[in-house]
Design a protein around this motif. Structure first.
Motif, PDB file in Angstrom:
ATOM      1  N   ILE A 155      -6.969   0.595  -2.353  1.00  0.00           N
ATOM      2  CA  ILE A 155      -6.429   0.457  -3.709  1.00  0.00           C
ATOM      3  C   ILE A 155      -5.533  -0.770  -3.802  1.00  0.00           C
ATOM      4  O   ILE A 155      -5.562  -1.513  -4.794  1.00  0.00           O
ATOM      5  N   ALA A 156      -4.729  -1.011  -2.765  1.00  0.00           N
ATOM      6  CA  ALA A 156      -3.855  -2.184  -2.766  1.00  0.00           C
ATOM      7  C   ALA A 156      -4.668  -3.479  -2.794  1.00  0.00           C
ATOM      8  O   ALA A 156      -4.275  -4.457  -3.444  1.00  0.00           O
ATOM      9  N   ARG A 157      -5.805  -3.484  -2.110  1.00  0.00           N
ATOM     10  CA  ARG A 157      -6.662  -4.684  -2.168  1.00  0.00           C
ATOM     11  C   ARG A 157      -7.265  -4.864  -3.555  1.00  0.00           C
ATOM     12  O   ARG A 157      -7.416  -5.990  -4.040  1.00  0.00           O
ATOM     13  N   VAL A 158      -7.610  -3.780  -4.200  1.00  0.00           N
ATOM     14  CA  VAL A 158      -8.077  -3.884  -5.590  1.00  0.00           C
ATOM     15  C   VAL A 158      -6.960  -4.427  -6.474  1.00  0.00           C
ATOM     16  O   VAL A 158      -7.200  -5.242  -7.380  1.00  0.00           O
ATOM     17  N   ALA A 159      -5.740  -4.000  -6.211  1.00  0.00           N
ATOM     18  CA  ALA A 159      -4.601  -4.546  -6.952  1.00  0.00           C
ATOM     19  C   ALA A 159      -4.485  -6.051  -6.737  1.00  0.00           C
ATOM     20  O   ALA A 159      -4.162  -6.808  -7.669  1.00  0.00           O
ATOM     21  N   LYS A 160      -4.764  -6.503  -5.522  1.00  0.00           N
ATOM     22  CA  LYS A 160      -4.710  -7.944  -5.247  1.00  0.00           C
ATOM     23  C   LYS A 160      -5.791  -8.702  -6.016  1.00  0.00           C
ATOM     24  O   LYS A 160      -5.561  -9.816  -6.498  1.00  0.00           O
TER      25      LYS A 160
ATOM     26  N   PRO B 183       0.808  -1.228   0.000  1.00  0.00           N
ATOM     27  CA  PRO B 183       0.000   0.000   0.000  1.00  0.00           C
ATOM     28  C   PRO B 183       0.835   1.269   0.000  1.00  0.00           C
ATOM     29  O   PRO B 183       0.403   2.297  -0.548  1.00  0.00           O
ATOM     30  N   ALA B 184       2.013   1.237   0.618  1.00  0.00           N
ATOM     31  CA  ALA B 184       2.853   2.440   0.654  1.00  0.00           C
ATOM     32  C   ALA B 184       3.312   2.824  -0.749  1.00  0.00           C
ATOM     33  O   ALA B 184       3.376   4.016  -1.093  1.00  0.00           O
ATOM     34  N   ARG B 185       3.637   1.848  -1.563  1.00  0.00           N
ATOM     35  CA  ARG B 185       4.031   2.136  -2.951  1.00  0.00           C
ATOM     36  C   ARG B 185       2.841   2.662  -3.746  1.00  0.00           C
ATOM     37  O   ARG B 185       2.991   3.546  -4.592  1.00  0.00           O
ATOM     38  N   VAL B 186       1.676   2.100  -3.484  1.00  0.00           N
ATOM     39  CA  VAL B 186       0.462   2.594  -4.129  1.00  0.00           C
ATOM     40  C   VAL B 186       0.255   4.072  -3.792  1.00  0.00           C
ATOM     41  O   VAL B 186      -0.016   4.904  -4.674  1.00  0.00           O
ATOM     42  N   GLU B 187       0.392   4.397  -2.524  1.00  0.00           N
ATOM     43  CA  GLU B 187       0.223   5.790  -2.107  1.00  0.00           C
ATOM     44  C   GLU B 187       1.228   6.701  -2.791  1.00  0.00           C
ATOM     45  O   GLU B 187       0.871   7.796  -3.274  1.00  0.00           O
ATOM     46  N   ALA B 188       2.481   6.276  -2.822  1.00  0.00           N
ATOM     47  CA  ALA B 188       3.514   7.105  -3.456  1.00  0.00           C
ATOM     48  C   ALA B 188       3.180   7.377  -4.921  1.00  0.00           C
ATOM     49  O   ALA B 188       3.385   8.505  -5.407  1.00  0.00           O
ATOM     50  N   THR B 189       2.651   6.402  -5.610  1.00  0.00           N
ATOM     51  CA  THR B 189       2.295   6.590  -7.014  1.00  0.00           C
ATOM     52  C   THR B 189       1.156   7.586  -7.169  1.00  0.00           C
ATOM     53  O   THR B 189       1.221   8.508  -7.999  1.00  0.00           O
ATOM     54  N   VAL B 190       0.109   7.431  -6.367  1.00  0.00           N
ATOM     55  CA  VAL B 190      -1.030   8.342  -6.480  1.00  0.00           C
ATOM     56  C   VAL B 190      -0.604   9.774  -6.175  1.00  0.00           C
ATOM     57  O   VAL B 190      -0.960  10.713  -6.912  1.00  0.00           O
TER      58      VAL B 190
ATOM     59  N   ALA C  30      -5.792  19.637 -12.243  1.00  0.00           N
ATOM     60  CA  ALA C  30      -6.634  18.430 -12.328  1.00  0.00           C
ATOM     61  C   ALA C  30      -5.836  17.263 -11.777  1.00  0.00           C
ATOM     62  O   ALA C  30      -5.270  16.462 -12.527  1.00  0.00           O
ATOM     63  N   PRO C  31      -5.729  17.173 -10.432  1.00  0.00           N
ATOM     64  CA  PRO C  31      -4.864  16.150  -9.831  1.00  0.00           C
ATOM     65  C   PRO C  31      -5.281  14.721 -10.154  1.00  0.00           C
ATOM     66  O   PRO C  31      -4.429  13.833 -10.212  1.00  0.00           O
ATOM     67  N   GLY C  32      -6.577  14.467 -10.346  1.00  0.00           N
ATOM     68  CA  GLY C  32      -7.039  13.156 -10.796  1.00  0.00           C
ATOM     69  C   GLY C  32      -6.548  11.994  -9.951  1.00  0.00           C
ATOM     70  O   GLY C  32      -6.108  10.977 -10.496  1.00  0.00           O
ATOM     71  N   ALA C  33      -6.651  12.125  -8.624  1.00  0.00           N
ATOM     72  CA  ALA C  33      -6.121  11.072  -7.746  1.00  0.00           C
ATOM     73  C   ALA C  33      -6.952   9.799  -7.830  1.00  0.00           C
ATOM     74  O   ALA C  33      -6.412   8.704  -8.046  1.00  0.00           O
ATOM     75  N   ASP C  34      -8.260   9.930  -7.676  1.00  0.00           N
ATOM     76  CA  ASP C  34      -9.150   8.762  -7.772  1.00  0.00           C
ATOM     77  C   ASP C  34      -9.375   8.397  -9.231  1.00  0.00           C
ATOM     78  O   ASP C  34      -9.334   7.229  -9.615  1.00  0.00           O
ATOM     79  N   ASP C  35      -9.590   9.409 -10.065  1.00  0.00           N
ATOM     80  CA  ASP C  35      -9.875   9.218 -11.480  1.00  0.00           C
ATOM     81  C   ASP C  35      -8.737   9.802 -12.315  1.00  0.00           C
ATOM     82  O   ASP C  35      -8.806  10.949 -12.719  1.00  0.00           O
ATOM     83  N   ASP C  36      -7.666   9.058 -12.641  1.00  0.00           N
ATOM     84  CA  ASP C  36      -7.566   7.656 -12.341  1.00  0.00           C
ATOM     85  C   ASP C  36      -6.135   7.308 -11.959  1.00  0.00           C
ATOM     86  O   ASP C  36      -5.591   6.297 -12.389  1.00  0.00           O
ATOM     87  N   ALA C  37      -5.500   8.177 -11.134  1.00  0.00           N
ATOM     88  CA  ALA C  37      -4.193   7.793 -10.597  1.00  0.00           C
ATOM     89  C   ALA C  37      -4.302   6.497  -9.801  1.00  0.00           C
ATOM     90  O   ALA C  37      -3.365   5.695  -9.756  1.00  0.00           O
ATOM     91  N   SER C  38      -5.469   6.248  -9.202  1.00  0.00           N
ATOM     92  CA  SER C  38      -5.680   5.006  -8.455  1.00  0.00           C
ATOM     93  C   SER C  38      -5.536   3.791  -9.365  1.00  0.00           C
ATOM     94  O   SER C  38      -4.891   2.791  -9.004  1.00  0.00           O
TER      95      SER C  38
END
Length: 481
Positions: free
Chosen positions: A376-381, A73-80, A182-190
């Motif tokens: 988000i990490a669980r969605v990745a799983k 999850p920490a890597r996921v956060e860093a990417t977003v 337009a940071p787009g964190a949820d749509d769709d940096a996630s």
């Protein structure tokens, strides 16, 4: 998000025609298995029994469990957070500024994926796939659109391909505003964070089939990047047997404030978009509206990715996508490929496409603060469990036919044998026509023709392949033949 504005005991046996050249097997008698739960109608139980045994989910093997544990999850956060920091990633924004705009985001994503590829021992390669999009809807001037594509090359069946995408472009309220934040964190940096984290954990692991992980652009303007990606795969003769778009997978909290930490939606259409009118009519005439290749992909997701190892449940939505909008899987559906879309349980529209601002102490905008990185990490799983299972299993059976040449209460199915060197055989799955998922499985062995003492008029059938390690493919529904 993007543009598309718009009962009793029965004997079970197998037989083969004397004229058939395919191999066949004989199945021993089997007691009736418990069928789908139901109510009594006119004194008759809804469960009339039938051949085989109740079907069970496919458990993840040791390799997959290891892969799932590595998702961070920490890597996921860093990417977003990094993607949001580019200010805007609008498709029409600057492409040559090193710190702001879609060009800077493109280069950063390419660098990240290239670093993972460098550790892969040649298993994964990365490219920037660019083309010049002419003037079109929401594209006022010719614009270079670039996808960043990481390919985990299959070691056994390289031509069999599975595709995972997230779109890295963003927007605000005005879809043509290319300069506003337009940071787009949820749509769709996630979704892009899912793609990058999967690339990281898959790069160093050998895969039987090929997995393509792509961050695509042009989604908000009209699915342009994914359309180009799908067309290139088609032109190269890729056998794309499954695709998922991860679009708005950032938060388990919707606009009602209720948390659904362990739930993700999966949209799957019925009658395929690319079918001709005649093909669609045939599918409807045999009750196959719920047996499209995309629905089979979704059922496979339930069997492989909904368990304690992903920590997630999947809510299947039998629909192409949400009303008024659509995501990048549609580009693949349009070419006849199986395509689905993952999205969070309930969207909060106050944070999507909103201009970044504070009004009356309320903060608006698609900001990282409104994302849940563990979710988000669980969605990745879920993605990892689905696609790693697909890629290590045999391919979905091809040319599956059900014999409709004579009136009989037995059902004969035929298919083409796969070429995988570790192929062990096949299973026939079935369900009541009103059941949403497969309920029974009949093991038939390494054959290409099988006859089941069960009427094709009453149930739906499918055929799936099994390898020597017990990995199973998605089922393929038969067509009349």
């Amino acid at each position: 998000m993007g543009l598309n504005d718009s009962a009793p005991t029965r004997r079970t046996f197998l037989s083969v025609s004397a004229a058939a050249t395919a191999a066949a097997a004989v199945l021993p008698a089997a007691a009736a298995s418990a069928g789908p739960a139901g109510i009594e109608l006119a004194g008759e139980p809804a469960d009339l029994g039938g051949p085989g045994r109740p079907i069970t989910p496919q458990r993840p093997d040791a390799q997959l469990r290891s892969l799932l544990r590595d998702i961070d999850p920490a890597r996921v956060e860093a990417t977003v957070r990094r993607l949001a920091a580019f200010g805007t990633r609008h498709t029409l924004s600057t492409q040559d500024d090193p710190v702001r705009g879609i060009g800077a985001a493109r280069d950063w994503i390419f660098a990240q994926l290239s670093a993972y590829a460098a550790e892969s021992g040649g298993r994964m390669t990365v490219e920037v796939q660019s083309y010049l999009q002419p003037v079109a809807s929401r594209i006022p001037v010719p614009t270079v659109i670039s996808n960043i594509v990481a390919t985990v090359h299959g070691q056994i069946s390289p031509d069999r391909v599975y595709v995972i995408t997230g779109h890295y472009d963003s927007r605000v309220t005005d879809v043509m505003n290319a300069t506003g934040d337009a940071p787009g964190a949820d749509d769709d940096a996630s979704g892009v964070a899912v793609v990058l984290e999967l690339a990281r954990v898959m790069a160093t692991r050998p895969s039987a089939a090929t997995i393509v992980l792509a961050a695509v652009a042009g989604e908000e303007q009209g699915l342009y990047g994914s359309a180009y990606l799908a067309q290139q795969l088609k032109a190269n003769g890729a056998d794309v047997q499954g695709m998922v778009s991860n679009d708005i997978v950032g938060s388990p909290v919707g606009d009602d404030g209720v948390r659904h930490d362990r739930l993700v939606r999966m949209f799957a259409e019925g009658v395929p978009t690319a079918e001709t009118a005649a093909e669609a009519a045939t599918r409807r005439s045999i009750g196959g509206e719920n047996d499209s290749v995309s629905r089979q992909l979704a059922r496979y997701a339930l069997a492989t990715a909904q368990n304690e190892h992903t920590g997630m449940n999947i809510r299947l939505v039998y629909r192409r996508d949400r009303y008024l909008r659509g995501s990048d899987h549609i580009s693949f559906l349009n070419l006849g490929y199986p395509g689905c879309r993952f999205s969070e349980p309930r969207e909060d529209f106050a944070h999507q496409h909103q201009d970044v601002r504070v009004e009356n102490g309320v903060q608006y905008g698609d900001l990282p603060e409104f994302c849940d990185f563990r979710y988000i990490a669980r969605v990745a799983k879920v993605n990892a469990a689905l696609f790693w299972s697909l890629a290590q299993a045999p391919g979905t059976p091809k040319a599956v036919k059900i014999d409709t040449s004579a009136l009989t209460n037995k059902s004969t199915l035929r298919w083409t044998r796969g070429s995988e060197p570790d192929l062990a055989g096949y299973e026939i799955v079935w369900r009541e026509s009103s059941a949403p998922d497969w309920t029974h499985v009949v093991e038939v062995g390494d054959v290409t023709t099988a006859t089941i003492d069960l009427s094709k008029d009453n149930v739906q059938f499918g055929v799936r392949a099994v390898d020597q390690a017990g990995h199973r493919s998605p089922a393929a529904a038969p067509t009349p033949g």
